[in-house]
Design an enzyme around this catalytic site. Structure first.
Site, PDB file in Angstrom:
ATOM      1  N   LYS A 259     -10.088  -1.466  -4.362  1.00 44.50           N
ATOM      2  CA  LYS A 259     -10.067  -2.804  -4.493  1.00 44.50           C
ATOM      3  C   LYS A 259     -11.549  -3.108  -5.157  1.00 44.50           C
ATOM      4  O   LYS A 259     -12.591  -2.252  -5.021  1.00 44.50           O
ATOM      5  CB  LYS A 259     -10.360  -3.701  -3.021  1.00 44.50           C
ATOM      6  N   ARG A 333       3.179  -2.910   3.546  1.00 48.38           N
ATOM      7  CA  ARG A 333       4.544  -2.835   3.555  1.00 48.38           C
ATOM      8  C   ARG A 333       5.193  -1.388   4.026  1.00 48.38           C
ATOM      9  O   ARG A 333       6.092  -1.289   4.405  1.00 48.38           O
ATOM     10  CB  ARG A 333       5.030  -3.271   2.470  1.00 48.38           C
TER      11      ARG A 333
END
Length: 486
Positions: A259, A333
């Site tokens: 990120k 996920r």
């Protein structure tokens, strides 16, 4: 200190319309409060305050705060109970003013809804300052009068539950590691005889063949933990439980798909899903709700290292499906895939998972509401009705086959962890991915990325991690427990 509410005047004469507690206090001081208010200029607007000193020896400082219209109820346009929201906001503002005056105790006018007043007081005063030498004075809010003490106590418990989630999310990632998160929750549940907490180590996760979860965890020096909580509040132990599943990434660097450094510190709250579902179970236990709840939280860090997942790697989930990891920052996920597979072991009445899953959710709804993806209209209506009461809103999002195709059309594996059209409908493709690991007919996925933190949008929460939607999950569980009784 004393916080009293006053309604907006229906007529133009501007005479203050007190709550019953306000009326009683005004009589006690021979009408001085009403007289002073009318001298102070125009009537108080919603959420605005006036402070009076020296009116009564028991209450050296009295804060009068505007509640808005007297009979404000459910606002169909806003999807919440406006009266309750007005009370939460007004009480929070009033209590903070008492705190600024460094008065250690405040009595709060129930304003016709003691639960909402208690929530406003306890949520409004909360601040994470564990690691600062200079702390704000602690203020203990209490109910003014005794008429609604049961509702007040319920509001305190609801708000303390959300504050627990805020505490866990706000704390630095070196203070809340996977094991420390699990131990903190275990300690909170220690006093309840009908709760069992299992802190599962990496060896157990391996025997469960949770390859997707382990693939994320292996990039970090912190070992993963699978936290499993069993709350047995139901009278019949054979009743199907409600299963809560929460994403527990205690720090998310993005892994190899790193990120940007700006704002990365906020990723200490990427375990917001685990924080809210575990806090909801702590609250359910404190309320002694008559149903059984199981909480599952896969906990780990997502870090870049020589052992980390690489883009293009293929991993195998607990149900045997293979997953191509095209973006290592779509890691939540992967944890949830394995936890959802495991959740099917419990013959659940419903499976509800919560996760700070996608930036796309924040783009879609901002901080107004939690996005809900569900295969069950029954489940949706319960969540929706709960959120109207709590003011912590939910909004239904699509689970179309349209999105499923975008994650199952994958070159190397059964599914890809990102949609093939990159960013388009990112929250929806993430939900479609999770659906590949669900066979239960009542399942809901709550994407809470947009409601993770608060700047100034929710006036009764200070700036910082929000702990949303803990109260909505608790209210939902409470409604489900009433359902089973009827």
């Amino acid at each position: 200190g004393l916080v009293l509410g006053v309604y907006s005047s229906e007529k133009d004469d501007g005479a203050a319309q007190f709550t019953s507690a306000g009326d009683a206090f005004d009589r006690l001081v021979s009408g001085k409060l009403r007289a002073l208010l009318s001298l102070c200029g125009p009537p108080l607007k919603k959420g605005k305050t006036r402070i009076f000193h020296g009116l009564h020896q028991d209450f050296p400082s009295v804060v009068v705060v505007g509640l808005g219209k007297k009979n404000a109820g459910i606002n169909e346009q806003e999807n919440w109970n406006e009266g309750k929201e007005n009370i939460r906001t007004a009480v929070a503002v009033g209590c903070r003013q008492i705190q600024d005056l460094e008065i250690p105790c405040v009595e709060v006018d129930p304003c016709g809804d003691a639960q909402a007043a208690a929530e406003g007081a306890v949520l409004g005063l909360h601040e994470y300052n564990e690691l600062k030498q200079k702390k704000k004075p602690v203020v203990i809010p209490q109910l003014h009068g005794s008429a609604e003490s049961e509702a007040w106590q319920k509001g305190v418990i609801y708000a303390e539950g959300q504050n627990l989630a805020r505490y866990l999310m706000e704390a630095p990632a070196n203070y809340i590691t996977p094991i420390k998160f699990a131990e903190h929750i275990e300690q909170k549940l220690r006093s309840f005889s009908n709760v069992k907490v299992h802190i599962r180590p990496e060896s157990w996760i391996t025997t469960q063949e949770m390859g997707a979860f382990l693939s994320v965890a292996k990039g970090s020096a912190e070992p993963p933990i699978f936290l499993e909580i069993h709350y047995s509040g139901g009278a019949d132990t054979n009743d199907s439980p409600l299963v809560f599943v929460g994403k527990g990434v205690t720090f998310d660097s993005g892994g190899i798909s790193l990120k940007p450094s700006s704002g990365m510190d906020a990723m200490r709250a990427d375990m917001g899903g685990a924080a809210t579902v575990c806090s909801a179970i702590v609250t359910a236990a404190a309320l002694n709700l008559p149903l059984s709840i199981i909480g599952l939280a896969p906990l780990c860090e997502n870090m870049p290292s020589g052992k980390a997942n690489k883009p293009g790697d293929v991993v195998r989930a607990k149900n045997g499906k293979t997953i191509q990891v095209d973006n290592t920052d779509a890691e939540g996920r992967l944890l949830l895939a394995d936890a959802l597979c495991y959740a099917h072991n419990f013959n659940a009445r419903a499976i509800v998972n919560a996760a700070t899953l996608t930036g796309a959710m924040d783009v879609a709804l901002g901080s107004a509401a939690t996005g809900v993806f569900t295969n069950s209209s029954w489940l949706w209506s319960h969540l929706y009705e709960a959120s109207i009461l709590t003011g912590d809103r939910v909004w239904r999002m699509p689970l179309f086959e349209h999105y499923t195709k975008q994650v199952t059309d994958c070159p190397l594996a059964d599914v890809s962890n990102i949609g093939k059209y990159s960013r388009a409908g990112g929250a929806c493709t993430a939900a479609a991915f999770l659906k590949e690991f669900v066979t239960a007919s009542h399942w809901a996925h709550l994407d809470i990325a947009g409601v993770m933190s608060n700047k100034d949008e929710v006036p009764y929460l200070r700036k910082g991690m929000a702990g949303r939607p803990t109260r909505t999950l608790v209210e939902f569980a409470a409604r489900l427990s009433q359902d089973s009784h009827n």
